[in-house]
Design a protein around this motif. Structure first.
Motif, PDB file in Angstrom:
ATOM      1  N   ASP A 559       0.834  -1.200   0.000  1.00 24.02           N
ATOM      2  CA  ASP A 559       0.000   0.000   0.000  1.00 24.02           C
ATOM      3  C   ASP A 559       0.866   1.245   0.000  1.00 24.02           C
ATOM      4  OD1 ASP A 559      -2.595  -0.953  -0.143  1.00 24.02           O
ATOM      5  OD2 ASP A 559      -2.674  -1.382   1.994  1.00 24.02           O
ATOM      6  N   GLU A 560       0.510   2.212  -0.842  1.00 22.26           N
ATOM      7  CA  GLU A 560       1.288   3.435  -0.937  1.00 22.26           C
ATOM      8  C   GLU A 560       0.747   4.538  -0.036  1.00 22.26           C
ATOM      9  OE1 GLU A 560       1.358   4.437  -5.040  1.00 22.26           O
ATOM     10  OE2 GLU A 560       2.548   2.694  -5.633  1.00 22.26           O
ATOM     11  N   ASP A 561      -0.532   4.493   0.298  1.00 19.22           N
ATOM     12  CA  ASP A 561      -1.120   5.524   1.147  1.00 19.22           C
ATOM     13  C   ASP A 561      -0.822   5.211   2.612  1.00 19.22           C
ATOM     14  OD1 ASP A 561      -2.544   7.532   2.312  1.00 19.22           O
ATOM     15  OD2 ASP A 561      -4.516   6.854   1.635  1.00 19.22           O
ATOM     16  N   THR A 562       0.381   5.516   3.036  1.00 17.12           N
ATOM     17  CA  THR A 562       0.802   5.148   4.389  1.00 17.12           C
ATOM     18  C   THR A 562       0.141   6.001   5.454  1.00 17.12           C
ATOM     19  OG1 THR A 562       2.719   6.611   4.195  1.00 17.12           O
ATOM     20  CG2 THR A 562       3.024   4.325   3.569  1.00 17.12           C
ATOM     21  N   ASN A 563      -0.485   7.099   5.067  1.00 20.40           N
ATOM     22  CA  ASN A 563      -1.077   7.988   6.062  1.00 20.40           C
ATOM     23  C   ASN A 563      -2.328   7.401   6.691  1.00 20.40           C
ATOM     24  OD1 ASN A 563      -1.281  10.555   7.469  1.00 20.40           O
ATOM     25  ND2 ASN A 563      -3.017  11.001   6.134  1.00 20.40           N
ATOM     26  N   THR A 570       0.322  -5.670   2.522  1.00 17.38           N
ATOM     27  CA  THR A 570       1.089  -6.320   1.460  1.00 17.38           C
ATOM     28  C   THR A 570       0.217  -7.425   0.890  1.00 17.38           C
ATOM     29  OG1 THR A 570       3.026  -5.924   2.863  1.00 17.38           O
ATOM     30  CG2 THR A 570       3.370  -7.221   0.876  1.00 17.38           C
ATOM     31  N   LEU A 571      -0.817  -7.028   0.139  1.00 15.91           N
ATOM     32  CA  LEU A 571      -1.763  -8.000  -0.407  1.00 15.91           C
ATOM     33  C   LEU A 571      -1.059  -9.028  -1.281  1.00 15.91           C
ATOM     34  CD1 LEU A 571      -4.693  -5.621  -1.423  1.00 15.91           C
ATOM     35  CD2 LEU A 571      -4.592  -7.108   0.563  1.00 15.91           C
ATOM     36  N   THR A 572       0.001  -8.619  -1.947  1.00 22.17           N
ATOM     37  CA  THR A 572       0.678  -9.525  -2.873  1.00 22.17           C
ATOM     38  C   THR A 572       1.319 -10.715  -2.173  1.00 22.17           C
ATOM     39  OG1 THR A 572       2.563  -8.028  -2.728  1.00 22.17           O
ATOM     40  CG2 THR A 572       1.124  -7.762  -4.611  1.00 22.17           C
ATOM     41  N   SER A 573       1.650 -10.575  -0.904  1.00 21.70           N
ATOM     42  CA  SER A 573       2.264 -11.682  -0.169  1.00 21.70           C
ATOM     43  C   SER A 573       1.252 -12.746   0.202  1.00 21.70           C
ATOM     44  CB  SER A 573       2.925 -11.157   1.109  1.00 21.70           C
ATOM     45  OG  SER A 573       1.945 -10.804   2.071  1.00 21.70           O
ATOM     46  N   GLY A 574      -0.040 -12.434   0.036  1.00 27.47           N
ATOM     47  CA  GLY A 574      -1.097 -13.341   0.460  1.00 27.47           C
ATOM     48  C   GLY A 574      -1.457 -13.179   1.913  1.00 27.47           C
ATOM     49  N   LEU A 575      -0.610 -12.493   2.681  1.00 28.02           N
ATOM     50  CA  LEU A 575      -0.831 -12.335   4.120  1.00 28.02           C
ATOM     51  C   LEU A 575      -1.375 -10.949   4.451  1.00 28.02           C
ATOM     52  CD1 LEU A 575       2.399 -14.112   5.460  1.00 28.02           C
ATOM     53  CD2 LEU A 575       0.172 -15.100   4.963  1.00 28.02           C
ATOM     54  N   ASP A 576      -1.821 -10.217   3.440  1.00 30.03           N
ATOM     55  CA  ASP A 576      -2.559  -8.969   3.553  1.00 30.03           C
ATOM     56  C   ASP A 576      -2.012  -7.998   4.593  1.00 30.03           C
ATOM     57  OD1 ASP A 576      -3.939 -10.561   1.825  1.00 30.03           O
ATOM     58  OD2 ASP A 576      -5.910 -10.056   2.549  1.00 30.03           O
ATOM     59  N   ASP A 577      -2.614  -7.996   5.802  1.00 35.56           N
ATOM     60  CA  ASP A 577      -2.259  -6.985   6.808  1.00 35.56           C
ATOM     61  C   ASP A 577      -1.230  -7.483   7.826  1.00 35.56           C
ATOM     62  OD1 ASP A 577      -3.883  -8.792   8.144  1.00 35.56           O
ATOM     63  OD2 ASP A 577      -4.971  -7.268   9.282  1.00 35.56           O
ATOM     64  N   PRO A 579       2.010  -7.689   9.773  1.00 34.46           N
ATOM     65  CA  PRO A 579       2.922  -6.550   9.952  1.00 34.46           C
ATOM     66  C   PRO A 579       4.228  -6.699   9.169  1.00 34.46           C
ATOM     67  CG  PRO A 579       2.040  -7.276  12.061  1.00 34.46           C
ATOM     68  CD  PRO A 579       1.652  -8.312  11.058  1.00 34.46           C
ATOM     69  N   ARG A 580       4.487  -5.707   8.360  1.00 25.86           N
ATOM     70  CA  ARG A 580       5.762  -5.579   7.657  1.00 25.86           C
ATOM     71  C   ARG A 580       6.408  -4.274   8.120  1.00 25.86           C
ATOM     72  NH1 ARG A 580       6.571 -10.505   4.629  1.00 25.86           N
ATOM     73  NH2 ARG A 580       4.515 -11.183   3.971  1.00 25.86           N
ATOM     74  N   ALA A 581       7.481  -3.836   7.431  1.00 22.21           N
ATOM     75  CA  ALA A 581       8.127  -2.574   7.788  1.00 22.21           C
ATOM     76  C   ALA A 581       7.103  -1.442   7.732  1.00 22.21           C
ATOM     77  CB  ALA A 581       9.284  -2.290   6.841  1.00 22.21           C
ATOM     78  N   SER A 582       7.140  -0.567   8.714  1.00 21.32           N
ATOM     79  CA  SER A 582       6.125   0.479   8.826  1.00 21.32           C
ATOM     80  C   SER A 582       6.184   1.474   7.678  1.00 21.32           C
ATOM     81  CB  SER A 582       6.286   1.225  10.156  1.00 21.32           C
ATOM     82  OG  SER A 582       7.561   1.845  10.226  1.00 21.32           O
ATOM     83  N   HIS A 583       7.365   1.640   7.085  1.00 28.72           N
ATOM     84  CA  HIS A 583       7.540   2.601   5.996  1.00 28.72           C
ATOM     85  C   HIS A 583       8.085   1.861   4.773  1.00 28.72           C
ATOM     86  CE1 HIS A 583       7.157   5.225   9.433  1.00 28.72           C
ATOM     87  NE2 HIS A 583       7.092   6.281   8.642  1.00 28.72           N
ATOM     88  N   PRO A 584       7.209   1.496   3.821  1.00 30.94           N
ATOM     89  CA  PRO A 584       7.652   0.729   2.657  1.00 30.94           C
ATOM     90  C   PRO A 584       8.802   1.411   1.918  1.00 30.94           C
ATOM     91  CG  PRO A 584       5.263   0.828   2.737  1.00 30.94           C
ATOM     92  CD  PRO A 584       5.764   1.747   3.798  1.00 30.94           C
ATOM     93  N   SER A 585       9.789   0.628   1.543  1.00 32.16           N
ATOM     94  CA  SER A 585      10.947   1.149   0.827  1.00 32.16           C
ATOM     95  C   SER A 585      11.608   0.021   0.053  1.00 32.16           C
ATOM     96  CB  SER A 585      11.952   1.769   1.802  1.00 32.16           C
ATOM     97  OG  SER A 585      12.613   0.751   2.548  1.00 32.16           O
ATOM     98  N   SER A 586      12.541   0.405  -0.816  1.00 28.65           N
ATOM     99  CA  SER A 586      13.275  -0.591  -1.602  1.00 28.65           C
ATOM    100  C   SER A 586      14.331  -1.307  -0.775  1.00 28.65           C
ATOM    101  CB  SER A 586      13.935   0.089  -2.809  1.00 28.65           C
ATOM    102  OG  SER A 586      14.825   1.102  -2.374  1.00 28.65           O
ATOM    103  N   ASP A 587      14.507  -0.908   0.482  1.00 24.49           N
ATOM    104  CA  ASP A 587      15.491  -1.564   1.351  1.00 24.49           C
ATOM    105  C   ASP A 587      14.945  -2.825   2.011  1.00 24.49           C
ATOM    106  OD1 ASP A 587      17.634   0.380   1.107  1.00 24.49           O
ATOM    107  OD2 ASP A 587      16.331   1.747   2.219  1.00 24.49           O
TER     108      ASP A 587
END
Length: 840
Positions: A559-563, A570-577, A579-587
């Protein structure tokens, strides 16, 4: 004066000599030639620049066009399934089927423009119409689902409505050139004396999907006795609507009859067509009984066409036969192919009863032989539950044909993916009656145990949807019927987005035990057809989902709308919500995707080895991704004492009500209500993500960890800890100690993969425990104990909830074990059958 000096003639011989001697004018000629050369050069350079500029411009246009077309360019390798593989001449036994999972009961053919048949019903009341047709959770039915279904010949379903029960049965008979005959039997009975006098209307319909014709044949002016028709793929056929009887050959049943002939604006509008045609001025008058008004089909008045809309084709017809009667009853519908010239008798009455009994016995014998649940200590009732779970998976398989709507970064607007078919199971008939890429690998683990050929066909059907890039749209929404059940924001598929490549799970199972020396010709041919597409699929993951460091991977499409989100999904992972890194980045680097790639590498190596193809690249990749030292360097957090994702992260994130300034004296209702928005209390930094849960288990779940890895002991301890992942009902998706456990992601977006128990991941856990319990290692006994306890907890709770609610569920509450989410969820939750049978 200067002009005069230039024009002054040279006298005498000297003059003539100067005229003859070219050297005398050489300096002047050099100047003139220099001027000409510079001009020509400038013009030539300008021309070259123009040509180059135009070439670059048109090349860029071409490249933009070429790149934009790649997303909808089919894969260049030959299709795995031949175009006629599902035709009635090649596979007549598969041609007709219950390939419409989105409706309670219906049949169609495996073809782009099928004749569509189905059942609607309603309990007659004076107040309102409650028409049942498509599977809807809002109907709130006490239960429904297949009790038996073999995927080929027959099916038996039980539907419990409020106060009465409907039993739907079908059987097929092969013959002729167009798929043969089939028959339905619908039985209705009251569940108690109170509903014995209930008036029920059954509405049988037949619809063409853009081609063909239907001709009604009436009896007595109102009863649709039968219809004749023809389509390009079926030739001529007849559908007979038998008169109802009381049941068990107890005699005829009084009924009122109505019918409707209309032009359908589309298969997704069939319910609307029937509802719009209902009128309550009809009277049911049983002999010696009480007269009663009832709703029935009358005349369909289509809604006015909106400007610019395309009118429906006159060939898209629908015929409805309505039977209104009291409980109990039995009704049969018989389809007969015009090309079946030597049928011995009509498939109805006692003949149909005998055929159904024969198929049921064969189903029970096959089920018992494959799964052997009695030998595992299960009771007859538990075995019936397992039969129903398998049957709902098989009976929920659908055949779809149409376009996905896709977009790449090179497309300004969405575009139509190439039109094509898909034969697939679905997660839930009510809520997700379409194909999902990551679900399908789990589905086929069960289907392949029942029918290997059917599973191979499904895998091929999915891989045939691949484009030239090696991408498969992760969610298949191929026609208007499918799109009518999907929120608009989920319809568009983007080609940078993946899904877990779970088809490698079932491929791993299918090739297990195969050896080069014993590889039969049909298996070798099948694998050779798969291989080019598998290579492209694998390469697509290996490039588009690559992480920031070598041998790391990162899910795209967060999701890009982090606000607005507590933690971007991360819907693409199949695990939807989850918890991943709080601020999506290429790192970011994601441990679950890394483990999926380790599995895929191993399967690719095995397939290539079986076929005698080069396998070194895949073997090397599998060895690197299975290197436990490198795995720990990239994903083991000493601070968390767990495997974890890595990224730009902070735990200090909350949702709080935004502040809206309202000027003094202004009414509050003129301003929008304050929303819940994300507040960052502490800046993020590159670190491991503190979330113990399913993602942390993936090195164990996909058996990447070596049997002697000390991390196994740590994971086993966390799995068995009731304050972390253990419950009496299965492993919860997120530890109670994790900051986002059961937290809402937005004001209305409740926890999904943040605590509830999911059966697909628990199946992987049971499968992995079974593996480690049968492999030499220091933690073998711990794996054995956990295996027995977890397997027992899962089976007991899923079965208990089925008895209590009538359904298998999408997920289970980690505190109470109660089923929750969508239902009936007989996709991957049906893996309970494999756990019961201990087939991994």
């Amino acid at each position: 004066m200067a002009r005069e000096r230039r024009r002054k003639p040279i006298e005498g011989t000297d003059r003539r000599r100067h005229e003859r001697d070219p050297r005398s004018i050489q300096p002047e000629c050099k100047v003139v030639k220099g001027k000409v050369d510079i001009t020509h050069i400038c013009l030539a350079l300008a021309a070259i620049c123009c040509v180059v500029g135009f070439s670059v411009y048109f090349y860029n246009l071409y490249m933009q066009w070429w790149l934009s077309r790649r997303v909808i360019t089919p894969h260049p390798s030959p299709r795995i399934l031949n175009s006629n593989s599902s035709s009635p001449t090649v596979t007549p036994e598969k041609f007709w089927g219950s390939y419409r999972p989105q409706v309670y009961f219906g049949m169609k053919t495996r073809s782009p423009k099928s004749l569509v048949t189905g059942l609607m019903w309603m309990q007659q009341t004076e107040l309102d119409v409650h028409l049942r047709h498509t599977c809807e959770q809002s109907d709130g039915l006490p239960s429904y689902g297949w009790l038996m279904h073999d995927g080929l010949n027959f099916g038996v379903q039980e539907i419990r409505d409020f106060g009465f029960l409907l039993k739907t049965e079908f059987a097929k008979r092969i013959g002729g050139q167009h798929g043969g005959d089939w028959s339905w039997r619908i039985t209705g009975r009251a569940e108690n004396a109170e509903h014995q006098a209930s008036l029920i209307s059954l509405l049988f319909y037949v619809a063409t999907d853009g081609q063909g014709m239907l001709q009604p044949h009436l009896e007595g002016g109102t009863r649709l006795a039968f219809l004749t028709g023809s389509t390009e793929e079926l030739g001529h056929f007849q559908i007979t609507f038998q008169k109802p009887w009381v049941g068990e050959n107890k005699g005829p049943k009084y009924a009122s009859f109505n019918h409707l002939k209309a032009v359908s604006p589309g298969l997704h509008r069939l319910t609307d067509v029937v509802k719009s045609s209902l009128s309550n001025h009809f009277i049911h008058s049983p002999p010696g009984g009480k007269k009663k008004h009832y709703f029935a089909v009358d005349t369909y008045q289509p809604a006015p066409e909106s400007p610019g809309s395309t009118p429906p084709s006159e060939n898209c017809q629908v015929l409805v036969h309505q039977v209104t009667l009291q409980l109990p009853f039995q009704i049969e519908v018989v389809f007969e192919s015009g090309s079946f010239m030597d049928r011995p008798n009509q498939l109805s009455g006692e003949v149909l009863s005998a055929v159904l009994a024969q198929h049921q016995t064969a189903f029970e014998d096959k089920f018992s032989s494959i799964f052997q649940l009695r030998k595992k200590g299960f009771s007859p009732l538990q075995e019936q539950f397992a039969m129903a779970a398998l049957s709902n998976m098989i009976g929920g398989m659908g055949y779809f044909y149409g376009h996905s709507i896709v977009q790449s970064k090179y497309n300004d607007q969405p575009v139509l993916y190439p039109e094509g078919p898909l034969f697939t199971a679905v997660p839930a008939r009510s809520f997700f009656p379409r194909g999902f890429l990551w679900d399908e690998g789990f589905h086929q683990l069960l289907v392949s145990q029942w029918d290997t050929a059917m599973s191979q066909e499904v895998i091929a059907s999915w891989l045939d949807l691949m484009n030239v890039e090696g991408w498969i749209p992760r969610e298949q929404i191929l026609d208007n019927e499918a799109r009518s059940k999907v929120p608009s924001e989920f319809i568009l598929q983007r080609n940078e987005n993946a899904n877990p490549p779970t088809l490698f799970l079932v491929l791993e199972k299918l090739i297990r035990g195969l050896e080069v020396a014993s590889l039969v010709q049909k298996d070798e041919l099948y694998l050779r057809k798969l291989l080019p597409r598998l290579r492209s699929w694998y390469d697509w993951y290996n490039t588009t989902q690559a992480g920031p460091l070598p041998y790391t991977f990162r899910w795209r499409g967060r999701d890009e709308d982090t606000n607005m989100y507590l933690n971007p999904k991360t819907l693409t992972s199949g695990l939807d919500d989850y918890p991943r890194a709080s601020h999506p980045s290429s790192d970011e680097r994601h441990v679950d995707l890394r483990c999926w790639m380790a599995l895929a590498s191993g399967v690719m190596a095995d397939v290539c080895t079986l076929l005698g193809e080069p396998a070194e690249e895949y073997q090397r990749m599998q060895q690197v991704l299975s290197n436990n030292v490198l795995l720990e360097e990239q994903h083991w957090s000493e601070q968390l004492n767990a495997f974890a994702d890595y990224g730009n992260h902070t735990q200090s994130v909350v949702l709080e009500r935004e502040k809206i300034y309202i000027p003094p004296g202004q009414p509050r209702h003129h301003y929008p209500s304050p929303r819940l928005v994300r507040a960052i209390r502490k800046p993020p930094k590159l670190q491991y993500v503190g979330a113990l849960g399913y993602v942390s288990l993936f090195p164990f779940l996909l058996r990447v960890l070596q049997p002697d890895s000390p991390r196994l002991e740590t994971l086993f301890r966390d799995m068995r800890n009731e304050k972390k992942l253990w419950t009496p009902y299965g492993l919860r998706s997120l530890s109670k100690t994790s900051p986002l456990y059961l937290k809402y992601n937005t004001e209305h977006d409740g926890p999904y993969w943040r605590g509830p128990i999911w059966i697909n991941i628990n199946y992987l856990a049971v499968k992995a425990l079974h593996h480690y319990s049968s492999t030499e290692g220091p933690f073998r006994q711990q794996a054995t104990d956990l295996y027995q306890q977890l397997r027992s907890n899962l089976i007991t709770n899923i079965y208990h909830q089925y008895l209590e609610t009538g359904y298998i569920w999408e997920q289970y509450n980690d505190s109470t074990g109660k089923g929750q989410g969508s239902y009936p969820f007989t996709g991957w939750s049906s893996l309970v059958v494999l756990m019961m049978a201990e087939e991994y």
